[in-house]
Design a protein around this motif. Structure first.
Motif, PDB file in Angstrom:
ATOM      1  N   GLN A   1       0.840  -1.196   0.000  1.00 14.67           N
ATOM      2  CA  GLN A   1       0.000   0.000   0.000  1.00 14.67           C
ATOM      3  C   GLN A   1       0.879   1.251   0.000  1.00 14.67           C
ATOM      4  O   GLN A   1       1.828   1.359   0.766  1.00 14.67           O
ATOM      5  CB  GLN A   1      -0.895   0.025   1.227  1.00 14.67           C
ATOM      6  N   ILE A   2       0.562   2.192  -0.886  1.00 20.18           N
ATOM      7  CA  ILE A   2       1.234   3.487  -0.915  1.00 20.18           C
ATOM      8  C   ILE A   2       0.260   4.570  -0.445  1.00 20.18           C
ATOM      9  O   ILE A   2       0.586   5.371   0.405  1.00 20.18           O
ATOM     10  CB  ILE A   2       1.760   3.818  -2.337  1.00 20.18           C
ATOM     11  N   GLU A   3      -0.939   4.594  -1.006  1.00 15.74           N
ATOM     12  CA  GLU A   3      -1.959   5.581  -0.639  1.00 15.74           C
ATOM     13  C   GLU A   3      -3.326   4.930  -0.707  1.00 15.74           C
ATOM     14  O   GLU A   3      -3.505   3.908  -1.352  1.00 15.74           O
ATOM     15  CB  GLU A   3      -1.936   6.766  -1.615  1.00 15.74           C
ATOM     16  N   GLY A   4      -4.307   5.557  -0.079  1.00 13.51           N
ATOM     17  CA  GLY A   4      -5.689   5.096  -0.167  1.00 13.51           C
ATOM     18  C   GLY A   4      -5.977   3.927   0.758  1.00 13.51           C
ATOM     19  O   GLY A   4      -5.266   3.688   1.728  1.00 13.51           O
ATOM     20  N   GLY A   5      -7.031   3.205   0.407  1.00  9.83           N
ATOM     21  CA  GLY A   5      -7.477   2.074   1.214  1.00  9.83           C
ATOM     22  C   GLY A   5      -6.517   0.904   1.161  1.00  9.83           C
ATOM     23  O   GLY A   5      -5.473   0.968   0.514  1.00  9.83           O
ATOM     24  N   PRO A   6      -6.892  -0.163   1.827  1.00 11.43           N
ATOM     25  CA  PRO A   6      -6.005  -1.323   1.865  1.00 11.43           C
ATOM     26  C   PRO A   6      -5.815  -1.931   0.472  1.00 11.43           C
ATOM     27  O   PRO A   6      -6.751  -1.937  -0.332  1.00 11.43           O
ATOM     28  CB  PRO A   6      -6.721  -2.294   2.800  1.00 11.43           C
ATOM     29  N   PRO A   7      -4.623  -2.430   0.188  1.00  7.05           N
ATOM     30  CA  PRO A   7      -4.374  -3.031  -1.127  1.00  7.05           C
ATOM     31  C   PRO A   7      -5.006  -4.421  -1.211  1.00  7.05           C
ATOM     32  O   PRO A   7      -5.311  -5.026  -0.185  1.00  7.05           O
ATOM     33  CB  PRO A   7      -2.846  -3.133  -1.172  1.00  7.05           C
TER      34      PRO A   7
END
Length: 126
Positions: A73-79
């Motif tokens: 994960q880099i940004e936002g919700g869970p990958p």
């Protein structure tokens, strides 16, 4: 005679540029299928992946072999837990494959091995 040769050369050059431009306008853009999946049965996935990759290759797709790779994960919700990426020559090729009999025939194996969270096709820019 020299003026004729210069005019001929200029005409050939302009023609070549025009033909190149026309070919570029008709060129299809590459596309990538991204499949976010959850592995349900690792042994079923191990059996399914080679068969799926063979079907993809037969349809001129190129599996980037990311299905078992790490997702960070880099940004936002869970990958997603797993992401499979396939390169295609065009959006049309990708959509045609996922609507094909070859793909639908793999559904029983795929459904046993993985749960698809989301699948989409992304087209590249010119």
């Amino acid at each position: 005679m020299k003026a004729f040769a210069m005019a001929l050369l200029a005409g050939v050059t302009i023609g070549a540029i025009a033909v190149h431009g026309l070919h570029a306008q008709g060129a299809k853009l590459k596309a990538y299928t991204v499949s976010e999946v959850e592995v349900l049965d690792p042994s079923a996935q191990a059996a399914y992946l080679p068969v799926a990759r063979k079907a993809i290759e037969a349809a001129h797709g190129r599996a980037l072999r990311t299905a078992a790779g790490r997702v960070v994960q880099i940004e936002g919700g869970p990958p997603p837990k797993s992401a499979a990426i396939v390169e295609w020559d065009s959006m049309d090729d990708a959509v045609a494959f996922y609507k094909s009999k070859a793909w639908s025939d793999l559904a029983p194996q795929r459904d046993k091995a993985t749960k698809v969270i989301r699948r989409y096709v992304v087209e590249t820019e010119k």
